[in-house]
Structure formats: structure tokens, C-alpha cells
Design a protein around this motif. Structure first.
Motif, short mmCIF file in Angstrom:
data_model
loop_
_atom_site.label_atom_id
_atom_site.label_comp_id
_atom_site.label_asym_id
_atom_site.label_seq_id
_atom_site.Cartn_x
_atom_site.Cartn_y
_atom_site.Cartn_z
N ALA A 56 -40.70 1.72 9.63
CA ALA A 56 -40.74 0.40 9.96
C ALA A 56 -39.25 -0.37 9.43
CB ALA A 56 -41.78 -0.39 9.21
N THR A 57 -38.08 0.45 9.43
CA THR A 57 -36.85 -0.37 9.37
C THR A 57 -36.11 -0.28 10.73
OG1 THR A 57 -36.58 0.67 7.25
CG2 THR A 57 -34.64 -0.12 8.24
N VAL A 58 -35.57 -1.53 10.93
CA VAL A 58 -35.01 -1.86 12.30
C VAL A 58 -33.62 -0.81 12.08
CG1 VAL A 58 -33.84 -3.55 13.87
CG2 VAL A 58 -36.02 -4.14 12.63
N GLU A 59 -33.19 -0.08 13.26
CA GLU A 59 -32.21 0.67 13.05
C GLU A 59 -31.12 -0.10 13.81
OE1 GLU A 59 -31.96 2.96 11.03
OE2 GLU A 59 -31.73 4.65 12.28
N TYR A 60 -30.80 -1.36 13.40
CA TYR A 60 -29.75 -2.28 14.22
C TYR A 60 -28.38 -2.07 12.98
CZ TYR A 60 -27.03 -6.29 15.90
OH TYR A 60 -26.17 -6.79 16.55
N PRO A 61 -27.29 -1.73 13.52
CA PRO A 61 -26.96 -1.97 14.97
C PRO A 61 -26.82 -0.24 15.92
CG PRO A 61 -24.86 -1.67 13.42
CD PRO A 61 -26.10 -1.63 12.81
N ALA A 62 -27.64 0.60 15.22
CA ALA A 62 -27.75 1.93 15.83
C ALA A 62 -27.90 2.12 17.18
CB ALA A 62 -28.54 2.79 15.26
N PHE A 63 -28.67 1.04 17.74
CA PHE A 63 -29.08 0.84 19.11
C PHE A 63 -28.21 0.18 20.11
CE2 PHE A 63 -31.73 -2.39 17.35
CZ PHE A 63 -31.84 -3.36 18.18
N VAL A 64 -27.15 -0.31 19.52
CA VAL A 64 -26.18 -1.29 20.22
C VAL A 64 -24.92 -0.36 20.35
CG1 VAL A 64 -24.57 -3.28 20.15
CG2 VAL A 64 -26.79 -3.36 18.90
N ASP A 65 -24.30 -0.49 21.70
CA ASP A 65 -23.23 0.26 21.91
C ASP A 65 -21.92 -0.17 21.28
OD1 ASP A 65 -24.77 1.80 23.62
OD2 ASP A 65 -24.36 0.53 25.51
N ASP A 66 -21.82 -1.41 20.96
CA ASP A 66 -20.41 -2.05 20.51
C ASP A 66 -20.35 -1.77 19.04
OD1 ASP A 66 -19.47 -3.42 22.68
OD2 ASP A 66 -21.62 -4.18 22.60
N ASP A 67 -19.31 -1.74 18.47
CA ASP A 67 -19.00 -1.47 17.06
C ASP A 67 -19.40 -2.88 16.37
OD1 ASP A 67 -18.22 -1.10 14.53
OD2 ASP A 67 -16.03 -0.99 14.97
N VAL A 68 -20.60 -2.93 15.62
CA VAL A 68 -21.04 -3.88 14.99
C VAL A 68 -21.08 -3.67 13.19
CG1 VAL A 68 -22.96 -5.43 14.60
CG2 VAL A 68 -22.55 -4.46 16.96
N ARG A 69 -20.94 -4.85 12.83
CA ARG A 69 -20.83 -4.66 11.13
C ARG A 69 -21.95 -5.56 10.55
NH1 ARG A 69 -19.05 -7.06 6.38
NH2 ARG A 69 -18.43 -9.02 7.47
N VAL A 70 -22.76 -5.01 9.76
CA VAL A 70 -23.72 -5.99 9.18
C VAL A 70 -23.53 -5.95 7.56
CG1 VAL A 70 -26.08 -6.36 8.97
CG2 VAL A 70 -25.41 -5.33 11.10
N THR A 71 -23.58 -7.11 7.00
CA THR A 71 -23.31 -7.33 5.62
C THR A 71 -24.60 -6.46 5.04
OG1 THR A 71 -24.29 -9.43 5.79
CG2 THR A 71 -21.98 -9.20 5.94
N ASP A 72 -24.07 -6.50 3.65
CA ASP A 72 -25.35 -5.59 2.78
C ASP A 72 -26.37 -6.33 2.85
OD1 ASP A 72 -23.39 -3.52 2.44
OD2 ASP A 72 -23.00 -4.16 0.40
N ASP A 73 -26.55 -7.78 2.64
CA ASP A 73 -27.76 -8.53 2.63
C ASP A 73 -28.46 -8.52 4.08
OD1 ASP A 73 -26.14 -10.33 3.94
OD2 ASP A 73 -26.17 -12.01 2.27
N GLY A 74 -27.89 -8.38 5.05
CA GLY A 74 -28.40 -8.15 6.54
C GLY A 74 -28.38 -9.44 7.11
N GLN A 75 -27.91 -10.48 6.41
CA GLN A 75 -27.80 -11.80 6.84
C GLN A 75 -26.60 -12.14 7.93
OE1 GLN A 75 -30.73 -13.67 5.69
NE2 GLN A 75 -30.99 -11.31 5.17
N GLU A 76 -25.70 -11.42 8.08
CA GLU A 76 -24.46 -11.77 8.74
C GLU A 76 -24.07 -10.57 9.49
OE1 GLU A 76 -21.08 -13.60 6.61
OE2 GLU A 76 -22.49 -14.18 5.16
N ILE A 77 -23.74 -10.84 11.07
CA ILE A 77 -23.32 -9.75 11.76
C ILE A 77 -22.19 -10.20 12.48
CG2 ILE A 77 -24.14 -8.65 14.03
CD1 ILE A 77 -27.17 -9.69 13.05
N GLU A 78 -21.27 -9.02 12.68
CA GLU A 78 -20.12 -9.24 13.18
C GLU A 78 -19.58 -8.23 14.41
OE1 GLU A 78 -16.96 -9.55 10.37
OE2 GLU A 78 -17.54 -11.40 9.35
N TYR A 79 -19.37 -8.51 15.36
CA TYR A 79 -18.64 -7.70 16.64
C TYR A 79 -17.50 -7.46 16.33
CZ TYR A 79 -23.16 -7.21 19.35
OH TYR A 79 -24.43 -6.97 19.52
#
Length: 296
Positions: A56-79
């Protein structure tokens, strides 16, 4: 632990949702749009099927085609390669949510109501995938509110589908700046009394909406004289611009670091019972109150 100010995502915007979730969104009754139904080829189907792991862990950004960075705390997302970024936040009854009240997290294996909003960008709009566990879905009759220019523009009832055991999902596509899943609709959102999980695009803030979008946790320690102030999510801050006042007494650069990010903690000593603690962002040109709390 005291209540944090409502100046964070309601935390989603500096104006209507001043502090860091937060408006509501939904697709019209959250039905899949015709284009998605027509294009349900194997790749799209597998992408969603594999969006959540067996634990039950969301595999984001694994299912996104673009290069996405997620911060360690999961609160910020950058393309990568673009200026697009997103900030997530949670609020419980108008204040920053604690870990045992409401969570925004990719880890949905919890008895605490937990949700995560995963944005997927295309040329014309953003598709917001909302993943939630059973306690979150059962917690309220949720509403989706869309934000344009940090102003709620549309609200609809949220309708979650059972994605896999214990994990629920809805998605909506729109050319909007943010999305909020809120318990009481737009009125509670604007009044600052809502429970919500939200996502916003910081670059959508207007020039007049200059309040940093930050969530803080304020806690008195066992010695009853010391207070810990922790940055729990939202914008990065210049350390020497963060000022803490206790009943008007000014504490400069309390975090003692060059950049204050999620997880950084400031220790304030000799804080009497009943004192008013105020966190100010003062860059030398403008002083902005980010949060205020009475310390019990």
C-alpha cells in the motif's frame, strides 16, 4: 502540542487557503472522462494497476513518464526541465494535522486517515490522482475543490473507487493551480475550519500573495520551559530571515541554519506558560507573520 496558525496550506494558498494544503477538487462526480475510457490500452491500465505496491505504498513518480523529483518528506514535487512544482499539505479542523489525526503520505498502510495526491502533467492540464486508505475515505463525506489563481472556482462531491485491497483512488484532469479534498466544502475552506488534504502549484501565487507557504509544529518539552518549533512542510526559508518572537522578545535566526527546510527544528528556551509565540519571515524589506500560537 499547540494549534499552528491557519496561515499554511489550508495551507494551500496565501489568500484563501493561507497555509499548506490546500481548496478542493474533483472531476464532475469523479467519473472517468471519455478520452480515458477510449484509451484504456494495456499501458495505461498497467500504469494505474502498478501505481500502488502490495504494501500500500504509492509508487509515485514511478508511473509518470517525466523526470520527477519528490523530497524525502514527500511534501514537495518538482518536474525536471520545467518550472512546474507542487506542494502538498494536510490540515485537521483548520490547523496543521498531526501524525495521529490526518496524514499526507505515499504510505497508505495506516490506521490514521491518509491520502496522497500525485499530479501528472500534460501540455494542456494536470491530472491529479488521489490515493487514499479506508480510514480516510470513511472519515468524511469528502468534497473536491479546484483552485485557479489560488481562488476556489469549482466544487464537487468526491467519489473514490476501490483500486486494490485497502486502497482507493479518484482522478480529475483540469487546467487548475491546485486541488483540495475537503470535509466541509468551499465555505469551511474559506473560513479556515476545514479538514483537508491539498496540493498547489507555488508558481501560481500572485505578487501580492507573498506569504511563504510553510507548516510548523510547535511543542513544549517536558522541562516545561523549552519549546521546539519544527518546519514540517512547505516552502524553504532563508534561515536568517526567520524570526521568533515570544511575547514581543525577538529571537533572530533561531534555526541556526542557512536554509530552513522540512525537518529543521529551532529550540526556544524560557518560554512562560501563556506566552504568545509568533514566527515571522523578515527579509529586510517585508516582515510577514507566518504563524502565531499561545503556549500552554
Amino acid at each position: 502540542m499547540t494549534e499552528s496558525s491557519r496561515r499554511r496550506l489550508l495551507a494551500v494558498t496565501a489568500g484563501v487557503i493561507a497555509t499548506a494544503g490546500a481548496g478542493c477538487l474533483d472531476e464532475s462526480s469523479v467519473e472517468p472522462d471519455e478520452s480515458s475510457e477510449d484509451d484504456t490500452d494495456g499501458d495505461d491500465s498497467n500504469a494505474l494497476a502498478n501505481a500502488v505496491t502490495a504494501d500500500a505504498t504509492v509508487e509515485y513518480p514511478a508511473f509518470v513518464d517525466d523526470d520527477v523529483r519528490v523530497t524525502d518528506d514527500g511534501q514537495e514535487i518538482e518536474y525536471s526541465g520545467s518550472e512546474s512544482a507542487f506542494v502538498l499539505a494536510a490540515q485537521f479542523k483548520g490547523a496543521d494535522a498531526t501524525a495521529d489525526e490526518l496524514r499526507v503520505s505515499r504510505d497508505l498502510d495506516s490506521d490514521v486517515p491518509t491520502a496522497y495526491i500525485a499530479p501528472v502533467m500534460d501540455s494542456d492540464s494536470v491530472t491529479y490522482h488521489v490515493f487514499a486508505n479506508g480510514p480516510f475515505v470513511d472519515h468524511a463525506d469528502w468534497t473536491l475543490v479546484e483552485l485557479v489563481d489560488n481562488t476556489p472556482t469549482d466544487e464537487r462531491q468526491a467519489s473514490f473507487d476501490d483500486l486494490q485491497a485497502g486502497v482507493f483512488h479518484l482522478e480529475t484532469s483540469a487546467d487548475v493551480d491546485g486541488l483540495v479534498v475537503v470535509d466541509s466544502g468551499q465555505d469551511a475552506l474559506e473560513a479556515g475550519t476545514a479538514t483537508l488534504v491539498g496540493i498547489r502549484r507555488p508558481e501560481a501565487d500572485t505578487e501580492t500573495e507573498s506569504v511563504p507557504q510553510v507548516a510548523f509544529d510547535i511543542e513544549r518539552l517536558d522541562d516545561e520551559a523549552t519549546v521546539e518549533l519544527t518546519h514540517t512542510g512547505g516552502d524553504h526559508l532563508e534561515g536568517d530571515a526567520v524570526v521568533v518572537e515570544v511575547d514581543g522578545d525577538r529571537h533572530e535566526n533561531s534555526f541556526g541554519v542557512e536554509t530552513v527546510t522540512a525537518g529543521e527544528t529551532a529550540t526556544i528556551e524560557d518560554v512562560p506558560t501563556g506566552a504568545e509565540l509568533t514566527v515571522i519571515y523578515d527579509d529586510g524589506e517585508t516582515a510577514i507573520v507566518m504563524t502565531t500560537a499561545k503556549i500552554e
